[in-house]
Design a protein around this motif. Structure first.
Motif, PDB file in Angstrom:
ATOM      1  N   ARG A  35       0.791  -1.201   0.012  1.00 18.62           N
ATOM      2  CA  ARG A  35      -0.056  -0.016  -0.049  1.00 18.62           C
ATOM      3  C   ARG A  35       0.901   1.225   0.105  1.00 18.62           C
ATOM      4  N   ILE A  36       1.908   1.355   0.765  1.00 18.23           N
ATOM      5  CA  ILE A  36       2.641   2.416   0.784  1.00 18.23           C
ATOM      6  C   ILE A  36       3.511   2.800  -0.450  1.00 18.23           C
ATOM      7  N   LEU A  37       4.153   1.533  -0.792  1.00 22.43           N
ATOM      8  CA  LEU A  37       4.922   1.746  -2.125  1.00 22.43           C
ATOM      9  C   LEU A  37       4.206   2.122  -3.364  1.00 22.43           C
ATOM     10  N   THR A  38       2.882   1.622  -3.631  1.00 24.10           N
ATOM     11  CA  THR A  38       1.949   1.845  -4.614  1.00 24.10           C
ATOM     12  C   THR A  38       1.122   2.886  -4.632  1.00 24.10           C
ATOM     13  N   ASP A  39       1.040   3.826  -3.504  1.00 23.78           N
ATOM     14  CA  ASP A  39       0.545   4.939  -3.236  1.00 23.78           C
ATOM     15  C   ASP A  39       1.330   5.962  -3.644  1.00 23.78           C
ATOM     16  N   ILE A  40       1.602   5.988  -5.049  1.00 29.38           N
ATOM     17  CA  ILE A  40       2.465   7.214  -5.537  1.00 29.38           C
ATOM     18  C   ILE A  40       2.405   8.594  -5.298  1.00 29.38           C
ATOM     19  N   ASP A  41       0.998   8.983  -5.094  1.00 26.56           N
ATOM     20  CA  ASP A  41       0.650  10.285  -4.924  1.00 26.56           C
ATOM     21  C   ASP A  41       1.266  10.664  -3.508  1.00 26.56           C
ATOM     22  N   ARG A  54       2.837  11.960  -8.904  1.00 27.38           N
ATOM     23  CA  ARG A  54       1.378  12.104  -9.304  1.00 27.38           C
ATOM     24  C   ARG A  54       1.300  10.934 -10.379  1.00 27.38           C
ATOM     25  N   VAL A  55       0.152  10.254 -10.179  1.00 31.45           N
ATOM     26  CA  VAL A  55      -0.286   9.347 -11.159  1.00 31.45           C
ATOM     27  C   VAL A  55      -0.987  10.073 -12.139  1.00 31.45           C
ATOM     28  N   GLU A  56      -0.844  10.039 -13.508  1.00 32.91           N
ATOM     29  CA  GLU A  56      -1.526  10.533 -14.524  1.00 32.91           C
ATOM     30  C   GLU A  56      -2.751   9.728 -15.195  1.00 32.91           C
ATOM     31  N   SER A  65       0.337   2.155 -16.961  1.00 31.03           N
ATOM     32  CA  SER A  65       0.028   3.430 -16.177  1.00 31.03           C
ATOM     33  C   SER A  65       1.158   4.598 -16.340  1.00 31.03           C
ATOM     34  N   VAL A  66       0.724   5.612 -16.198  1.00 28.66           N
ATOM     35  CA  VAL A  66       1.924   6.686 -16.449  1.00 28.66           C
ATOM     36  C   VAL A  66       1.794   7.459 -15.093  1.00 28.66           C
ATOM     37  N   PHE A  67       3.148   7.516 -14.298  1.00 23.62           N
ATOM     38  CA  PHE A  67       3.256   8.706 -13.484  1.00 23.62           C
ATOM     39  C   PHE A  67       4.292   9.729 -13.569  1.00 23.62           C
ATOM     40  N   ARG A  68       4.176  10.888 -13.194  1.00 22.97           N
ATOM     41  CA  ARG A  68       5.252  11.835 -13.260  1.00 22.97           C
ATOM     42  C   ARG A  68       5.690  12.189 -11.912  1.00 22.97           C
ATOM     43  N   TRP A  69       7.261  12.653 -11.745  1.00 24.13           N
ATOM     44  CA  TRP A  69       7.556  12.480 -10.408  1.00 24.13           C
ATOM     45  C   TRP A  69       8.841  13.577 -10.469  1.00 24.13           C
ATOM     46  N   SER A  70       9.613  13.898  -9.714  1.00 21.99           N
ATOM     47  CA  SER A  70      10.661  14.392  -9.547  1.00 21.99           C
ATOM     48  C   SER A  70      11.733  13.972  -8.471  1.00 21.99           C
TER      49      SER A  70
END
Length: 161
Positions: A35-41, A54-56, A65-70
């Motif tokens: 749960r912690i690992l896959t809660d990207i937001d 943030r999951v797009e 699935s695409v997510f953007r992060w820094s």
């Protein structure tokens, strides 16, 4: 979370100029760690070096699935390659665009005693890495070890509450 339907085991590029592998045992359930690992937001709540994530793609994480992060000063767009709930999460993405750093990241969870062994590995390739792999290797080794320790601390705190 959906299972992948492919039979191929997605993984890092073992021939890349930079490869890092680390693991830690976490005294928490695979459900909690997953749960912690896959809660990207929510990564920013336990990984302070990530200013945003943030999951797009709407819906549960699944291949594509695409997510953007820094992270590490790079803007990263990643795509999920494989999801096996409570077992394996794989993504690949470019830091600073297709001429930047190509990272492939694997998280694997394996039952271990009263908890779970969490392993992570990542490969880096691309022109910036080819030009100067040493700093990328050092940075990736440090980052993955730190992320595992933070994941461990977060999951064990949740499990104890």
């Amino acid at each position: 979370m959906e299972n992948t339907t492919d039979t191929d085991e997605a993984g890092i590029d073992v021939s890349a100029p930079v490869v890092s592998r680390h693991s830690v045992t976490v005294t928490a359930s695979a459900d909690t760690v997953w749960r912690i690992l896959t809660d990207i937001d929510a990564w920013t709540t336990w990984l302070p070096e990530i200013p945003y994530a943030r999951v797009e793609t709407p819906g549960p994480l699944a291949p594509g699935s695409v997510f953007r992060w820094s992270a590490a000063g790079m803007e990263i767009e990643s795509t999920i390659v494989q999801v096996r709930p409570r077992e394996r999460l794989v993504w690949r993405g470019y830091g600073d665009g297709p001429d930047g750093v190509l990272g492939v990241h694997v998280w694997a969870l394996t039952p271990a005693g009263d908890g779970v062994e969490v392993s992570t590995e990542e490969s880096f390739a691309g022109p910036p890495v080819d030009a100067e792999p040493g700093p990328f290797q050092e940075g990736l080794d440090t980052t993955l070890a730190r992320w595992l320790e933070r994941l461990k601390g977060t999951a064990e705190a949740v499990a104890a509450s």
